[in-house]
Scaffold this active site. Structure first.
Site, short mmCIF file in Angstrom:
data_model
loop_
_atom_site.label_atom_id
_atom_site.label_comp_id
_atom_site.label_asym_id
_atom_site.label_seq_id
_atom_site.Cartn_x
_atom_site.Cartn_y
_atom_site.Cartn_z
N LYS A 33 0.82 -1.21 0.00
CA LYS A 33 0.00 0.00 0.00
C LYS A 33 0.86 1.27 0.00
O LYS A 33 0.61 2.20 -0.78
CB LYS A 33 -0.91 -0.01 1.23
N THR A 34 1.86 1.30 0.87
CA THR A 34 2.70 2.51 0.98
C THR A 34 3.45 2.77 -0.32
O THR A 34 3.58 3.92 -0.77
CB THR A 34 3.69 2.36 2.15
N ASP A 225 -4.68 8.22 3.39
CA ASP A 225 -4.19 6.91 3.78
C ASP A 225 -5.03 6.38 4.95
O ASP A 225 -5.55 7.16 5.76
CB ASP A 225 -2.71 7.04 4.21
N GLU A 226 -5.15 5.07 5.05
CA GLU A 226 -5.89 4.41 6.14
C GLU A 226 -7.29 5.01 6.29
O GLU A 226 -7.74 5.37 7.39
CB GLU A 226 -5.13 4.54 7.47
N GLN A 256 -9.27 -4.09 8.18
CA GLN A 256 -8.37 -3.69 9.26
C GLN A 256 -8.89 -2.46 10.00
O GLN A 256 -8.13 -1.72 10.61
CB GLN A 256 -6.97 -3.43 8.72
N ARG A 618 -0.11 -10.30 10.83
CA ARG A 618 1.21 -9.78 11.24
C ARG A 618 2.29 -10.84 11.01
O ARG A 618 3.48 -10.52 10.97
CB ARG A 618 1.23 -9.41 12.73
#
Length: 767
Positions: A33-34, A225-226, A256, A618
């Site tokens: 994503k980043t 973002d997010e 998430q 994770r």
């Protein structure tokens, strides 16, 4: 720039190059994503778009800083610096300084942090002559913060009948007045607080159409973002600014969305298509982080949620290892199993401590894990928090125990003499300290002998006398109560839990849980002590427990020095955005995970499942889940059942780890792939409690034949068999539930008193 696009997969490239119109990028865990966001901004600049017209909003300064650094490596650094990139609060504060007169402030306004705000509220409470126990500053600030995040002014708050009724029912009817006075004092000081940044930005854009039009033209391209973590105020501000050009790109993952308790609203991302009907949806579904097994497990878990944007995350990595399930008898044994498993992987695979992370639902769960890691000599660090025994509320209660045991302990005495608040102020304490020094006596000697400074206030003297009497009353109970009974009595008598419960924000709830966990630790410590001569349960006083804690914390402090190679311990919320090769998710039990506080509605349960999804994703190489049959809660050993979330994972993705019990130990052994899933609760046949080695077993049967049976099954006159003492007859029973004890006359051995939940007695029927 075209060469750089070759580094992206097809969906990432589409997300980068689709720069006109509304775009929603649903980015699965570990999907890059980043990278997509960074390349998108760099691509826009390379296509001639003015960087000043780009606004990129993030949730952390760290994320904004990292993205800007990456962009500067891809395009002209001077151009990259011109992008308006930062957190919501930093970007909107920048706008407010430009437009400050429009909202009644000057451009040099001060932004109050939490401590500033609490100090102001305390001053207001003092001026209004309100009891700080009824209106704790932190609770009041939390209430005001929630109101501002929902865009309520003080006037609207006071006029809302439903809000006023709720405050009245909670015996806090004056919060609205405090809120109004608080805002007036802020304005008088040319100051705003953290929540005001969003509140006043919304007011600015809503009440000033010309200002709104100015920024709509300025920011022709918006990136968020997010997006799943945005709250109501953030959503409205972004929507208003984007309304003119609709060149808005939001990136996130509805799976998430785990911050509802902070005001995040998952509907913001779910309803994006309603806000922008001609939007383009791009899915980033390739996971670059985890093995196929872990990715497949995360997919089947989140598939149980009704409210979601469908996607199918996949991995090109190897299939990888199956997910292990550790089945422990108790929370203490759970910690031991996790520590042994970490040690085993480290040795067999030549791994570092930093390759491992242990995740839990609540901070209080760290205690048993920390204890087990210390005893295994494995260094660890608490990520985003303090070690259990370093937490303020835990240290406060331990300080009471220290004073009861040793009232000459001046550090502990000074810590608790006015906590919880009893009206013995700092000036009075300072005068007592000077008086003690002048008379060459300890503080306690002065207090307990009514030796006070000359002209000491009589009201303060009476409060000190009450404190001394309370400590002496605790001391008188040391010989009558065991460690847990005395600890619980002290906790109740001082009213610490009551004070902490007045703070109903998430941090306050966590502090109450930590006090309960400390009491659980004392109860568990007391129950596992065995008389070395008889092998029976031994009475434990508070002194022995405090010695154990002192040794543990001392060892921990030594291990903190000089090493960064540590196992990471953290809540699942704190783990979001991180990754580790080996991940353990502990406490996988109903009413713990999912939390019993989140089972009232489908929305609450689905957020808990999203939290589990975050935990699972994770892990890069190996995922281990653990649960306990018995867990200490409120000082009692409670029976638990496995979390429903375990059942939601396909059998084909799981291995259950059997334990082989040796004399005096319990360890993880091999995977039993044909073992049935734990759909129904079944007691374990092994336990982590050590069997006294000076007894020889009178039984020819294996230890696995002796299970931890329900205490309610045993009756007086019943014939039973013990692994070490052999056959015997129950002659009497006392206590109830998990605390039920039996006096058993064993053939040829004599009478033994046993705690039934630990005794592993087998009922026998003789002809």
């Amino acid at each position: 720039m075209n060469d750089l696009l070759n580094d992206l997969n097809a969906p990432q490239r589409e997300a980068v190059t689709t720069i006109e119109g509304p775009v929603m990028v649903i980015a699965g865990a570990g999907s890059g994503k980043t990278r997509a966001l960074t390349y998108r901004i760099a691509y826009m600049i390379s296509q001639g778009i003015d960087p000043f017209s780009i606004m990129a909003l993030t949730f952390t300064n760290k994320a904004a800083h990292e993205m800007k650094e990456r962009i500067m490596k891809l395009v002209n650094p001077n151009e990259a610096r011109n992008v308006w990139m930062g957190t919501f609060h930093s970007i909107f504060a920048r706008i407010l300084r430009i437009e400050a007169p429009r909202i009644g402030f000057t451009a040099n306004f001060t932004i109050y942090d939490t401590d500033d705000s609490k100090s102001l509220i305390n001053q207001i409470l003092k001026d209004m002559e309100l009891d700080t126990k009824m209106y704790p500053a932190k609770m009041v600030l939390s209430r005001i913060s929630s109101a501002k995040s929902s865009l309520y002014s003080p006037e609207e708050y006071l006029q809302d009948a439903e809000i006023q009724d709720a405050d009245m029912k909670s015996s806090k009817p004056l919060i609205g007045r405090i809120f109004k006075t608080y805002n007036e004092r802020l304005h008088r000081s040319n100051a705003i607080d953290f929540d005001d940044i969003l509140y006043f930005t919304n007011v600015l854009l809503c009440d000033n159409p010309d200002v709104l039009y100015k920024y709509q033209n300025h920011f022709r391209y918006i990136l968020v973002d997010e997006y799943q973590d945005t709250n109501f105020a953030q959503y409205l501000i972004v929507k208003r600014i984007a309304a003119l050009n609709e060149n808005i790109c939001v990136v996130g993952d509805d799976a998430q969305s785990i911050y509802a308790f902070r005001g995040a609203n998952i509907q913001n991302i779910l309803n994006f298509r309603n806000d922008y009907p001609d939007y383009k949806l791009i899915r980033l579904e390739q996971n670059y982080r985890s093995t196929q097994t872990i990715v497949n497990a995360s997919n089947v878990i989140i598939a149980h949620n009704k409210d979601q944007i469908k996607k199918k995350v996949w991995s090109n990595k190897e299939k990888g290892e199956l997910i292990s399930i550790l089945h422990a008898t108790s929370d203490t044994e759970e910690g031991v199993l996790v520590a042994h498993s970490i040690f085993g992987f480290k040795m067999s695979r030549q791994l570092s401590n930093s390759d491992f992370a242990v995740l839990y639902r609540t901070n209080s769960q760290s205690r048993s894990i920390e204890d087990a890691l210390r005893k295994q000599n494995i260094p660890y660090k608490i990520y985003g928090g303090l070690s259990f025994y370093d937490r303020k509320e835990v240290k406060d209660l331990l300080a009471y125990f220290r004073v009861v045991i040793n009232p000459e302990d001046e550090q502990a005495l000074l810590r608790i003499i006015n906590y919880p608040t009893r009206g013995i102020g700092k000036t009075s304490i300072d005068r007592i300290m000077v008086h003690a020094d002048e008379n060459h006596r300890s503080i306690w000697q002065c207090l307990s002998n009514d030796s006070f400074p000359r002209d000491f206030n009589m009201g303060t003297i009476n409060k000190v006398r009450d404190f001394v009497m309370m400590i002496k009353s605790f001391q008188s109970l040391q010989a009558k109560m065991n460690a847990f009974e005395l600890a619980k009595h002290i906790s109740n008598a001082i009213g610490l839990v009551k004070v902490l419960k007045e703070d109903d924000c998430p941090e306050g709830v966590s502090r109450v849980e930590n006090i309960e966990e400390l009491l659980n630790a004392i109860s568990e410590f007391s129950d596992r002590q065995v008389d070395e001569n008889t092998g029976e349960a031994a009475r434990v006083d508070l002194v022995k427990f405090m010695e154990d804690v002192a040794l543990l914390t001392d060892n921990e402090m030594k291990r903190k020095d000089g090493t960064e190679d540590c196992v990471s311990l953290m809540t699942i919320h704190a783990a979001k955005g991180l990754e580790f090769p080996y991940v353990y998710v502990v406490g996988m039990e109903e009413n713990l995970f999912p939390s019993m506080l989140s089972l009232n509605t489908r929305a609450e349960l689905e957020e808990e499942r999203r939290l589990f999804y975050v935990a699972v994703t994770r892990a890069m190489v190996k995922l281990t889940l653990s649960y306990a049959e018995l867990r200490y809660r409120y000082g009692d050993l409670m029976r638990c059942e496995p979390s429903r979330f375990i059942d939601e994972i396909d059998d084909s993705l799981i291995e259950h780890t059997k334990k082989v019990s040796f004399r005096g130990t319990s360890s993880t052994s091999f995977a039993a792939k044909d073992e049935k899933r734990p759909h129904a609760f079944k007691p374990l046949s092994t336990t982590s409690r050590s069997t006294p080695t000076h007894y020889q077993s009178n039984s020819s049967q294996p230890a696995s034949d002796f299970e931890a049976s329900d205490p309610a099954l045993f009756k007086e006159g019943m014939r039973v068999q013990h692994l070490n003492f052999g056959k015997g007859t129950i002659v009497s029973l006392e206590g109830a539930g998990a605390n039920k004890k039996a006096s058993v006359v064993f053939d040829g051995v004599g009478t033994k008193q046993l705690m039934l939940r630990f005794a592993r007695l087998k009922i026998i029927y003789e002809e």
